[in-house]
Design an enzyme around this catalytic site. Structure first.
Site, PDB file in Angstrom:
ATOM      1  N   HIS B 141       0.647  -0.963  -0.222  1.00 20.35           N
ATOM      2  CA  HIS B 141       0.132   0.179  -0.140  1.00 20.35           C
ATOM      3  C   HIS B 141       0.801   1.038   0.080  1.00 20.35           C
ATOM      4  O   HIS B 141       2.012   1.261   0.278  1.00 20.35           O
ATOM      5  CB  HIS B 141      -0.582  -0.420   0.857  1.00 20.35           C
ATOM      6  CG  HIS B 141      -1.988   1.317   1.240  1.00 20.35           C
ATOM      7  ND1 HIS B 141      -2.171   2.333   1.666  1.00 20.35           N
ATOM      8  CD2 HIS B 141      -3.364   0.868   1.605  1.00 20.35           C
ATOM      9  CE1 HIS B 141      -2.827   3.023   1.898  1.00 20.35           C
ATOM     10  NE2 HIS B 141      -4.001   2.093   1.479  1.00 20.35           N
ATOM     11  N   ASP B 218       2.466  -4.631   7.650  1.00 21.40           N
ATOM     12  CA  ASP B 218       1.827  -3.797   7.663  1.00 21.40           C
ATOM     13  C   ASP B 218       0.633  -4.480   7.614  1.00 21.40           C
ATOM     14  O   ASP B 218       0.493  -5.636   6.705  1.00 21.40           O
ATOM     15  CB  ASP B 218       1.818  -3.152   6.046  1.00 21.40           C
ATOM     16  CG  ASP B 218       0.512  -2.263   5.909  1.00 21.40           C
ATOM     17  OD1 ASP B 218      -0.091  -2.687   6.831  1.00 21.40           O
ATOM     18  OD2 ASP B 218       0.237  -2.496   5.217  1.00 21.40           O
ATOM     19  N   GLN B 221      -4.635  -5.098   6.929  1.00 23.61           N
ATOM     20  CA  GLN B 221      -5.728  -5.799   6.374  1.00 23.61           C
ATOM     21  C   GLN B 221      -5.851  -7.446   7.326  1.00 23.61           C
ATOM     22  O   GLN B 221      -6.734  -7.982   6.607  1.00 23.61           O
ATOM     23  CB  GLN B 221      -5.156  -6.149   4.883  1.00 23.61           C
ATOM     24  CG  GLN B 221      -5.558  -4.701   3.953  1.00 23.61           C
ATOM     25  CD  GLN B 221      -6.913  -3.988   4.204  1.00 23.61           C
ATOM     26  OE1 GLN B 221      -8.098  -4.623   4.474  1.00 23.61           O
ATOM     27  NE2 GLN B 221      -7.114  -2.926   3.715  1.00 23.61           N
ATOM     28  N   LYS B 244      -9.909  -1.194  10.593  1.00 26.04           N
ATOM     29  CA  LYS B 244     -10.441  -2.234   9.733  1.00 26.04           C
ATOM     30  C   LYS B 244     -10.620  -3.255  10.491  1.00 26.04           C
ATOM     31  O   LYS B 244     -10.529  -4.364   9.847  1.00 26.04           O
ATOM     32  CB  LYS B 244      -9.280  -2.405   8.744  1.00 26.04           C
ATOM     33  CG  LYS B 244      -8.373  -0.895   8.012  1.00 26.04           C
ATOM     34  CD  LYS B 244      -8.615  -0.908   6.534  1.00 26.04           C
ATOM     35  CE  LYS B 244      -7.428  -0.605   5.916  1.00 26.04           C
ATOM     36  NZ  LYS B 244      -8.246   0.479   4.921  1.00 26.04           N
ATOM     37  N   CYS B 382      -5.385   2.441  -3.706  1.00 24.09           N
ATOM     38  CA  CYS B 382      -3.465   3.180  -3.090  1.00 24.09           C
ATOM     39  C   CYS B 382      -2.682   1.914  -3.456  1.00 24.09           C
ATOM     40  O   CYS B 382      -1.850   1.540  -2.636  1.00 24.09           O
ATOM     41  CB  CYS B 382      -4.092   3.433  -1.727  1.00 24.09           C
ATOM     42  SG  CYS B 382      -4.949   4.987  -0.784  1.00 24.09           S
TER      43      CYS B 382
END
Lengths: 149, 424
Positions: B141, B218, B221, B244, B382
């Site tokens: 991202h 990261d 998600q 999220k 993104c």
């Protein structure tokens, strides 16, 4: 509203078979328009001689609305003087930003009238306007990239 | 779906996707899912952008402002003490959720983006210099690209990129080739937001640690779909966002290995991150306050912890099998649509179905689906380098959460047939 008002046959046809979707061999000015929101990218090139748009064409990728709008634009401004083309631009801008309930004078709006449906889709107004802003930038001899954001 | 495709995605036929998970009971906790949009029942398939919030989170936030609000770590009065306890309990919840060794390893941030920026600024500027390399992947991202790019511009370090294959998996051999003494950080996404790929983090960490290279993950998600255990993964930093994960926006967390966080300089200066201040000299607080300058987002932290309690209360087993079934069903249902091409068919996938449909631009698809009450994301998500990799300007993405149903997938498929009809 009915989606058919946004995606009218005319728009779908222009999307499928866009007019003047090509490169120019001898452009006198050109500009690239970019919508960072959706990644639409369009190049508009013009051949202007004695203040008259002798030829205009576009390349790039975008949604049906942006592509059809670019296509219709090229057919409308080709052969016109630069001030005349700018007047068409103003008409177009007035149409897509006009009040939702304002009646559209189909006679006056002519070929632009098919874009009246865009008014109901605020997120799509930028798509319809991209090619026009890009042409404006090219005509203003602005060499830099313009953006609808 | 073709046999070959089924084999590729390891997706068998769907038997009964919702047999032991009461998805409708869960949906009752999310008031927004009862909305009608454009006259149709809402089908919310934009969960990778942000998830909806259960009543429990809304209530916890409301209760905080109605009954518990005061500034933390300062007052000697009752409410300040109460708010401080709630805030620190939220930190414990997050530490437990990620299985950190201690709550000192959890720093509250505004979200994944700030968590990554914190590491790039604080760790990066202290440890990375000209000639060094930062290794990321081609599926990052923008928030795990740009902070490192900025670091590289300022320090003269170099950003290197692990390529991905046509399925959307990283090419592991290339990753191994890229690792060297010059590499000072590996920053990689756990689950790709545009492809749904689950990266083999544990394996990546093992290889990187062989070179003593720290790994930042990261996890934005990942955490709403997979059980994450930072000790099991072995990573050094793990960044997450509350929104999220069915929690409020504007709050998230950074897990950092204590020895690393301890050695890192503060990221921002201000109140709450100091031991003492004089005009001559300031001494900084211990972890994790050192990284939390200013009055934090107390209500957000409490809301985030409530969301985590809600979510983990359901049970990962139930959740994962339900989500797998819906995703599998979605791949099957969409594979039947003419001229639809999936983007991202990684070996291990979760949460996301990205696709292109004929030569119809995703923006047009998004508008038409929206008229049917279906919310999907269209565009580059993104992840512009991913779009370039697959030579497409954009995709349409349906992303799922625990409350989505196979009926909603049917509505999506129906909507896509409508798109094809309009454009034929």
């Amino acid at each position: 509203m009915d989606l058919r008002e946004l995606y009218q046959q005319v728009i779908l046809d222009h999307n499928k078979n866009p007019k003047n979707f090509r490169s120019l061999e001898h452009p006198t000015c050109a500009s690239e328009g970019y919508n960072p929101l959706c990644g639409d990218r369009i190049n508009v090139a013009l051949e202007v001689e004695d203040d008259v748009i002798k030829d205009v064409a576009f390349t790039g990728s975008g949604c049906a609305i942006s592509k059809a709008s670019a296509s219709v634009m090229t057919t409308l401004v080709k052969g016109k003087s630069v001030p005349e083309a700018e007047e068409v631009f103003r008409q177009f801008q007035a149409l897509i930003t006009s009040d939702l309930n304002a009646p559209v004078d189909v006679q006056e709006a002519g070929k632009l009238a098919v874009f009246a449906g865009v008014r109901e889709f605020p997120t799509r107004v930028k798509c319809a306007a991209l090619a026009w802003h890009t042409m404006q930038a090219a005509l203003a001899e602005e060499d830099k990239k313009i953006s609808t954001e | 779906m073709s046999e070959a495709l089924l084999e590729k995605t390891k997706m068998g036929p769907v038997a009964c996707p919702i047999d032991f998970f009461d998805v409708y009971g869960v949906r009752d906790d999310f008031p927004i899912l009862r909305s009608r949009v454009r006259g149709k029942p809402l089908v919310y398939l934009d969960n990778a952008a942000t998830t909806q919030k259960p009543l429990q989170v809304v209530e916890a936030t409301r209760a905080y402002y109605e009954k518990q609000n005061a500034n933390i770590h300062r007052g000697v009065h009752y409410l300040s003490e109460l708010a401080t306890n709630k805030y620190e309990a939220a930190r414990e919840t997050i530490a437990g959720f990620l299985n950190a060794e201690s709550a000192r390893e959890i720093v509250f941030t505004s979200g994944t983006t700030e968590s990554i920026n914190l590491v790039a600024y604080s760790f990066g500027r202290a440890n990375i210099k000209a000639g060094d390399e930062v290794l990321i992947s081609a599926m990052e991202h923008h928030s795990n690209i740009v902070p490192w790019q900025m670091l590289c511009e300022q320090t003269g370090a170099k950003l290197r990129v692990i390529p991905i294959d046509d399925n959307g998996d990283i090419i592991f051999e290339e990753f191994e080739t890229l690792l060297s003494e010059k590499t000072k950080m590996v920053a990689i996404v756990h689950v790709s937001n545009s492809l749904g790929t689950i990266n083999p983090i544990k394996k990546i960490v093992e290889r990187a640690h062989a070179f003593d290279i720290p790994v930042l993950v990261d996890g934005a998600q990942a955490v709403s779909h997979l059980k994450v255990d930072v000790q099991e993964l072995g990573c050094d930093f793990y960044a997450i966002s509350s929104h999220k994960l069915f929690g409020p926006t504007g709050i998230g967390a950074l897990y950092g290995r204590e020895s690393l966080l301890d050695a890192m300089p503060p990221y921002q200066g201000g109140g709450d991150m100091i031991k003492s201040v004089s005009f001559e000299r300031t001494t900084y607080s211990e972890l994790p306050s050192k990284f939390e300058a200013g009055t934090p987002n107390m209500a957000g932290a409490i809301g985030m912890a409530t969301a985590i309690d809600y979510f983990t209360g359901i049970g990962y087993d139930k959740l994962e099998s339900h989500e797998d079934a819906v995703l599998r069903y979605a791949h099957e249902a969409l594979a039947d649509i003419p001229d639809l091409k999936f983007i991202g068919m990684a070996k291990a996938k979760t949460g996301v179905v990205s696709f292109v449909l004929s030569d119809i631009h995703p923006h047009d698809i998004g508008t038409i689906l929206d008229q049917n009450g279906i919310a999907v994301r269209t565009g580059h998500h993104c992840t512009q380098p991913v779009m370039e990799r697959f030579k497409i300007p954009a995709t349409t993405r349906a992303s799922f959460a625990l409350y989505n149903t196979v009926d909603e997938v049917d509505r999506l498929a129906e909507g896509l047939h409508g798109v094809l009809n309009l454009f034929k």
